[in-house]
Scaffold this motif. Structure first.
Motif, short mmCIF file in Angstrom:
data_model
loop_
_atom_site.label_atom_id
_atom_site.label_comp_id
_atom_site.label_asym_id
_atom_site.label_seq_id
_atom_site.Cartn_x
_atom_site.Cartn_y
_atom_site.Cartn_z
N LEU A 1 0.87 -1.18 0.00
CA LEU A 1 0.00 0.00 0.00
C LEU A 1 0.90 1.23 0.00
O LEU A 1 1.53 1.55 1.01
CB LEU A 1 -0.90 0.01 1.23
N ASP A 2 0.97 1.87 -1.13
CA ASP A 2 1.81 3.06 -1.30
C ASP A 2 0.93 4.29 -1.10
O ASP A 2 0.03 4.54 -1.91
CB ASP A 2 2.42 3.05 -2.69
N PRO A 3 1.16 5.07 -0.03
CA PRO A 3 0.28 6.22 0.22
C PRO A 3 0.33 7.26 -0.89
O PRO A 3 -0.64 8.00 -1.08
CB PRO A 3 0.81 6.79 1.54
N ALA A 4 1.40 7.30 -1.66
CA ALA A 4 1.50 8.27 -2.76
C ALA A 4 0.50 7.95 -3.87
O ALA A 4 0.12 8.82 -4.64
CB ALA A 4 2.92 8.28 -3.32
N ASP B 1 -3.53 7.01 4.64
CA ASP B 1 -2.89 8.31 4.81
C ASP B 1 -2.13 8.42 6.13
O ASP B 1 -1.58 9.45 6.45
CB ASP B 1 -3.91 9.45 4.69
N ARG B 2 -2.12 7.34 6.91
CA ARG B 2 -1.41 7.35 8.19
C ARG B 2 -0.18 6.45 8.15
O ARG B 2 0.28 5.98 9.18
CB ARG B 2 -2.34 6.88 9.30
N LEU B 3 0.31 6.20 6.96
CA LEU B 3 1.44 5.30 6.79
C LEU B 3 2.72 6.10 6.60
O LEU B 3 2.69 7.28 6.28
CB LEU B 3 1.22 4.42 5.56
N CYS B 4 3.85 5.42 6.78
CA CYS B 4 5.10 6.12 6.49
C CYS B 4 5.19 6.34 4.98
O CYS B 4 4.43 5.75 4.21
CB CYS B 4 6.30 5.33 7.02
#
Length: 199
Positions: free
Chosen positions: A24-27, A68-71
């Motif tokens: 899961l890539d927040p970008a 949206d709460r990931l590194c």
């Protein structure tokens, strides 16, 4: 490390077999997006080079993971049982409860117990209390973790973990049924664990 990428568009049912991992890539996810587990159980872990493989949480049906709460490097989700999740879930507030933060806190508490035997005991109890169920004389956990993964969770080597698990099995407090995916753990082991009342 190999993993699958999610499609850019929201999907209401992503299916993963046991052992498959998605990044899961927040970008690549819209702000405020989350996934919700619909079926099965999964492990959330860090793909960062410095902490590769570090377990952050476990997810079960109904749990959400806010992307949206990931590194900045994201997280990986590994299927421990066959998993179905939605990528178009609406984030629920649940009065601020976040299953990933809660798991991370519980795992951190376990890591600070005095010795490896206490940490293993507390981990098995936590997994059963949160993800297992009582079935007659045993508590069933529907998946297995490798001794190496358990060692990572409790801050011990694989060799030490294997020795401690063998000791628990010899005491007939843990069974690994042949041909089944899960474990059976004695309720006495679960109830007597350090931190059991708080988990």
């Amino acid at each position: 490390m190999s993993f699958r990428f999610l499609p850019d568009a929201p999907v209401n049912a992503v299916r993963m077999p046991i052992g498959q991992t998605v990044l899961l890539d927040p970008a690549l996810r819209p702000e405020g997006a989350c996934i919700e587990v619909l079926e099965g159980m999964a492990r959330v872990y860090c793909p960062c080079e410095e902490t590769e493989g570090m377990t952050l949480a476990f997810l079960q049906p109904g749990d959400q993971l806010r992307t949206d709460r990931l590194c900045s490097e994201g997280v990986c989700v590994e299927a421990l049982t066959p998993v179905v999740f939605s990528t178009d879930a609406e984030a629920s507030s649940l009065a601020g409860f976040d299953p990933v933060n809660e798991w991370t806190l519980q795992l951190l508490r376990i890591r600070h117990l005095g010795n490896a035997e206490q940490r293993l005991h507390a981990l098995l109890s936590l997994l059963v209390r949160r993800l297992g169920r009582r079935c007659g004389d045993w508590c069933d956990l529907p998946f297995r973790l490798t001794h190496e993964r358990i060692g990572e969770l409790i801050g011990a080597t694989r060799v030490t973990t294997t020795r401690m698990i063998s000791k628990i099995r010899q005491a007939e407090l843990l069974e690994v049924p042949t041909g089944e995916l899960g474990l059976r753990i004695s309720p006495a082991l679960v109830e007597s664990a350090p931190l059991a009342a708080a988990s």
